[in-house]
Design a protein around this motif. Structure first.
Motif, PDB file in Angstrom:
ATOM      1  N   ALA A 132       0.866  -1.178   0.000  1.00 20.53           N
ATOM      2  CA  ALA A 132       0.000   0.000   0.000  1.00 20.53           C
ATOM      3  C   ALA A 132       0.900   1.224   0.000  1.00 20.53           C
ATOM      4  CB  ALA A 132      -0.915   0.001   1.213  1.00 20.53           C
ATOM      5  N   ILE A 133       0.726   2.076  -0.992  1.00 18.38           N
ATOM      6  CA  ILE A 133       1.607   3.227  -1.155  1.00 18.38           C
ATOM      7  C   ILE A 133       0.845   4.495  -0.834  1.00 18.38           C
ATOM      8  CG2 ILE A 133       3.126   4.454  -2.754  1.00 18.38           C
ATOM      9  CD1 ILE A 133       1.933   1.276  -4.094  1.00 18.38           C
ATOM     10  N   ILE A 137      -3.438  13.713  -0.136  1.00 22.92           N
ATOM     11  CA  ILE A 137      -2.914  12.361   0.074  1.00 22.92           C
ATOM     12  C   ILE A 137      -3.637  11.376  -0.838  1.00 22.92           C
ATOM     13  CG2 ILE A 137      -2.768  10.436   1.718  1.00 22.92           C
ATOM     14  CD1 ILE A 137      -2.138  12.425   3.885  1.00 22.92           C
ATOM     15  N   GLY A 138      -2.858  10.573  -1.545  1.00 25.43           N
ATOM     16  CA  GLY A 138      -3.382   9.496  -2.368  1.00 25.43           C
ATOM     17  C   GLY A 138      -2.843   8.161  -1.896  1.00 25.43           C
ATOM     18  N   VAL A 139      -3.681   7.132  -1.911  1.00 25.36           N
ATOM     19  CA  VAL A 139      -3.280   5.804  -1.444  1.00 25.36           C
ATOM     20  C   VAL A 139      -3.659   4.776  -2.505  1.00 25.36           C
ATOM     21  CG1 VAL A 139      -3.328   4.173   0.484  1.00 25.36           C
ATOM     22  CG2 VAL A 139      -3.848   6.578   0.905  1.00 25.36           C
ATOM     23  N   ILE A 145       0.208   5.412  -9.920  1.00 24.68           N
ATOM     24  CA  ILE A 145      -1.234   5.564  -9.683  1.00 24.68           C
ATOM     25  C   ILE A 145      -1.483   6.325  -8.385  1.00 24.68           C
ATOM     26  CG2 ILE A 145      -3.361   4.299  -9.170  1.00 24.68           C
ATOM     27  CD1 ILE A 145      -2.375   2.140 -11.143  1.00 24.68           C
ATOM     28  N   ALA A 146      -0.719   5.994  -7.337  1.00 23.35           N
ATOM     29  CA  ALA A 146      -0.864   6.736  -6.074  1.00 23.35           C
ATOM     30  C   ALA A 146      -0.576   8.215  -6.280  1.00 23.35           C
ATOM     31  CB  ALA A 146       0.077   6.151  -5.015  1.00 23.35           C
ATOM     32  N   GLN A 204      -7.544  16.192   2.269  1.00 20.52           N
ATOM     33  CA  GLN A 204      -8.344  14.984   2.131  1.00 20.52           C
ATOM     34  C   GLN A 204      -7.494  13.787   1.710  1.00 20.52           C
ATOM     35  OE1 GLN A 204     -11.984  15.363   0.018  1.00 20.52           O
ATOM     36  NE2 GLN A 204     -12.623  17.188   1.130  1.00 20.52           N
ATOM     37  N   VAL A 205      -8.080  12.603   1.921  1.00 20.67           N
ATOM     38  CA  VAL A 205      -7.445  11.339   1.547  1.00 20.67           C
ATOM     39  C   VAL A 205      -8.285  10.689   0.463  1.00 20.67           C
ATOM     40  CG1 VAL A 205      -6.714   9.058   2.335  1.00 20.67           C
ATOM     41  CG2 VAL A 205      -6.477  11.024   3.867  1.00 20.67           C
ATOM     42  N   TYR A 206      -7.686  10.431  -0.685  1.00 25.90           N
ATOM     43  CA  TYR A 206      -8.331   9.713  -1.775  1.00 25.90           C
ATOM     44  C   TYR A 206      -7.663   8.347  -1.916  1.00 25.90           C
ATOM     45  CZ  TYR A 206     -10.913  13.792  -3.606  1.00 25.90           C
ATOM     46  OH  TYR A 206     -11.771  14.846  -3.768  1.00 25.90           O
TER      47      TYR A 206
END
Length: 507
Positions: free
Chosen positions: A27-28, A116-118, A137-138, A149-151
Motif C-alpha cells: 500500500a503506497i 494524500i493518495g493511497v 497511480i498513487a 483529504q485522503v483519496y
C-alpha cells in the motif's frame, strides 16, 4: 509534485535495471503540499522550517505508529509504503486530522495542507526509492485529491471497506496519465478539513455575537453612569439585598426561552443582574444505569487470535449504561462546552463519530457535574456484561437470530444508520445494544492478544495507548462482530461515523 514524477516505471523511464531488485505488493501513500510554490514565495525560510517540523513531529511518527516505512521526503511531499492497506489509510487520516488542529489558529493563506493518495500495487524496491505503476497511480490519485483529504484507489477500497469502518464517496473511474485502464477512486469520509472549517465558522459566529453583546452592555452601563449619578450614590449607600436566584420586585425577568437561547446570557444595562445557572449546573439527564453483579467468567474465545488465550477473570460489582450514550445526552455536554462538538441526529439515537478522547471528555463532564465516579468500562467489564451470564457465541445462543442486534446481516432493522437506542431485545442483564448498533470505546489500551492481561477486571492501561479497544461492532459490520468476545482497536484521537460508547459507574 516534481520530484515524484521522476519515479521509474515501464511507462516512463524504461524497464527497471537488471538484477535481483525485490518486488512486493504494498500500500503506497503519496502526500504533497497544496500551493507549496505560493507558500515558499511568501515566506521561503519560514515555510521550509514548518514543513520540516511537520515531517519530524507528525508524518514520520504517524508512519511508524501504523507500521509503515517512509521511503523518502521530496521537499513538498513524502512517499511511504505499508504492508497493510488498513494501516496505510488510517495513517493518512491521522495525518490529515492532526493537520486540522495545527492549522486552526493560522490564516487560511498560511496553512500547510497535504493532498494524500493511497494505492495498492506491485512495486520494485530500491534502498532509497520505490517505483512502478503502483506508485504512479498513487501519485495521480494524490494529484486529484482536494487539500486536506485522503483519496484511495478501488484496489485499496476493496481491501478495507469492511475493516476500516468509515464513510466513502465514490468519484467514479478516472483516466490517469500513462496508465492504460481507468482507476476507480474514492474519497474517505469524514472530511476532517470540512469539520475544521465548520467548527471555525461556528466559533467565529459565537465570538461575533459575544462581541456585539459586550458592546451593547458597555454602552448601556456608560449611559447609566453618566445620566443617573444620584441614583447610583443612593444604591451604594443602601444596597438592595435579595436571595440568590430570586427576581427583583422592580425588575421584569426575561422568559426562560430567551435566557436559554442567548449564547452569552447577560443582564440588561439598567437592570439588576439576572441569576442564570451555568450550563454545567443546569438539570442533567444522567444515563440510565444497570447494576451489574460481580462474578467470574471465561473471557475471550478461540474464534480469533486477538481473543486468545481464553482466561478467567473476576469482576467486581459496578453499574453500566443501559444504552449507549445518546445524541441528547452528548449535546448536554456540548452545550456546557465540555465536549468538542454538537452532534446532529435524533435525540434518542446513539452518539457516533466520537474518538476515545471525546468519550473520556464526556465521562469526565458527567463525573464533575454529578459528583459520581463515572468512567468508561474496562474491556473485561464490557465483555462480562455483554455475555449476560452466558458463554455462548452470542448472548442468545450459538446461532444468529434475526432482529436480535443491529448489524449488516442481522435482520429487518439493519439500515444505513444506527437504530434508536433500545430498538432490539435486552440481554439477560437488561442491557441494550451490547452487540451491533455502534462500536463502543472502552478504557483499555490495545493489545493484540490477552497474554499478560489482568485477571481482576481492571483496565489494561499499558501497551499501545496510541490505540484503544473498541467493542460491540456496528450497524455496518456483519454478524461476527456482534459476538461478545469480538474486539478491535482504533487510533485514540480519530473520530469515525460508527464509533460511540457507554459509561460505567463505580460503586
Amino acid at each position: 509534485m516534481g520530484e515524484i514524477r521522476n519515479f521509474r516505471s515501464g511507462n516512463q523511464d524504461g524497464p527497471p535495471p537488471n538484477g535481483s531488485m525485490p518486488r512486493r505488493l504494498a500500500a503506497i501513500i503519496v502526500g504533497d503540499i497544496a500551493s507549496y510554490s505560493r507558500l515558499m514565495e511568501a515566506d521561503e525560510e519560514g515555510t521550509h522550517v514548518r514543513v520540516k517540523r511537520i515531517e519530524r513531529d507528525l508524518i514520520q511518527p504517524s508512519i511508524v505508529e501504523h507500521h509503515g516505512s517512509l521511503v523518502k521526503t521530496t521537499g513538498d511531499g513524502f512517499i511511504a509504503i505499508f504492508d497493510s492497506p488498513v494501516e496505510a489509510v488510517r495513517c493518512g487520516i491521522v495525518i490529515q486530522q492532526n493537520l486540522v488542529g495545527r492549522n486552526a489558529s493560522l490564516p487560511k493563506d498560511s496553512r500547510i495542507q497535504y493532498r494524500i493518495g493511497v494505492n495498492l500495487g506491485d512495486v520494485i524496491i530500491e534502498p532509497d526509492d520505490v517505483y512502478g505503476d503502483g506508485v504512479n497511480i498513487a501519485t495521480r490519485i494524490e494529484g486529484i485529491a482536494e487539500p486536506g483529504q485522503v483519496y484511495i484507489s478501488g484496489a485499496i477500497y476493496e481491501q478495507i471497506k469492511h475493516k476500516v469502518v468509515c464513510g466513502y464517496e465514490s468519484l467514479g473511474d478516472r483516466k490517469v496519465k500513462n496508465i492504460t485502464d481507468p482507476v476507480r477512486i474514492y474519497r474517505v469520509l469524514p472530511d476532517a478539513d470540512a469539520v475544521g472549517r465548520t467548527r471555525g465558522r461556528r466559533e467565529n459566529a459565537l465570538i461575533f455575537l459575544l462581541g456585539v453583546t459586550l458592546l451593547v452592555i458597555a454602552a448601556g452601563v456608560l449611559w447609566y453612569l453618566l445620566t443617573q449619578p444620584g441614583r447610583l450614590n443612593k444604591q451604594a449607600a443602601a444596597p438592595i439585598v435579595a436571595p440568590v436566584g430570586s427576581p427583583s420586585p422592580q425588575t421584569p425577568q426575561p422568559s426562560p426561552s430567551l435566557v436559554a437561547s442567548s449564547p452569552s446570557p447577560a443582564p440588561a444595562p439598567s437592570q439588576e443582574p439576572v441569576q442564570v445557572p451555568s450550563p454545567a449546573a443546569a438539570p442533567l439527564r444522567e444515563p440510565e444505569m444497570i447494576a451489574i453483579r460481580g462474578g467470574g467468567f471465561a473471557m475471550g474465545s478461540n474464534d480469533d487470535s486477538t481473543e486468545r488465550p481464553v482466561h478467567q477473570v473476576t469482576i467486581k460489582p459496578f453499574s453500566l449504561g443501559k444504552y449507549p450514550v445518546t445524541v441528547q445526552e452528548w449535546n448536554e455536554c456540548a452545550a456546557a462546552k465540555a465536549c468538542g462538538f454538537t452532534a446532529t441526529g435524533k435525540d434518542d439515537a446513539p452518539i457516533t463519530n466520537v474518538s476515545w478522547t471525546d468519550a473520556q471528555q464526556y465521562a469526565a463532564f458527567l463525573a464533575q457535574v454529578t459528583k459520581k465516579p463515572y468512567r468508561l468500562p474496562s474491556e473485561a467489564e464490557w465483555e462480562y456484561s455483554a455475555r449476560g451470564g452466558t458463554q455462548t457465541k452470542y448472548w442468545w445462543g450459538d446461532k444468529l437470530q434475526p432482529s436480535m442486534a443491529g448489524c449488516k446481516d442481522c435482520g429487518d432493522l439493519a439500515a444505513e444508520q444506527p437504530a434508536k437506542v433500545g430498538s432490539f431485545k435486552p440481554n439477560p442483564f437488561g442491557l441494550y445494544d451490547m452487540g451491533g448498533s455502534v462500536d463502543q470505546w472502552v478504557e483499555d489500551c490495545w493489545h493484540r492478544t490477552y497474554q499478560g492481561a489482568p485477571g481482576d477486571g481492571s483496565a489494561w492501561n499499558s501497551g499501545d495507548c496510541a490505540s484503544h479497544v473498541l467493542r460491540s461492532g456496528s450497524w455496518k459490520n456483519d454478524s461476527r462482530y456482534v459476538r461478545p468476545s469480538n474486539r478491535d482497536s482504533y487510533d485514540t484521537n480519530v473520530r469515525y461515523p460508527t464509533h460511540g460508547f457507554r459509561v460505567a459507574l463505580s460503586p
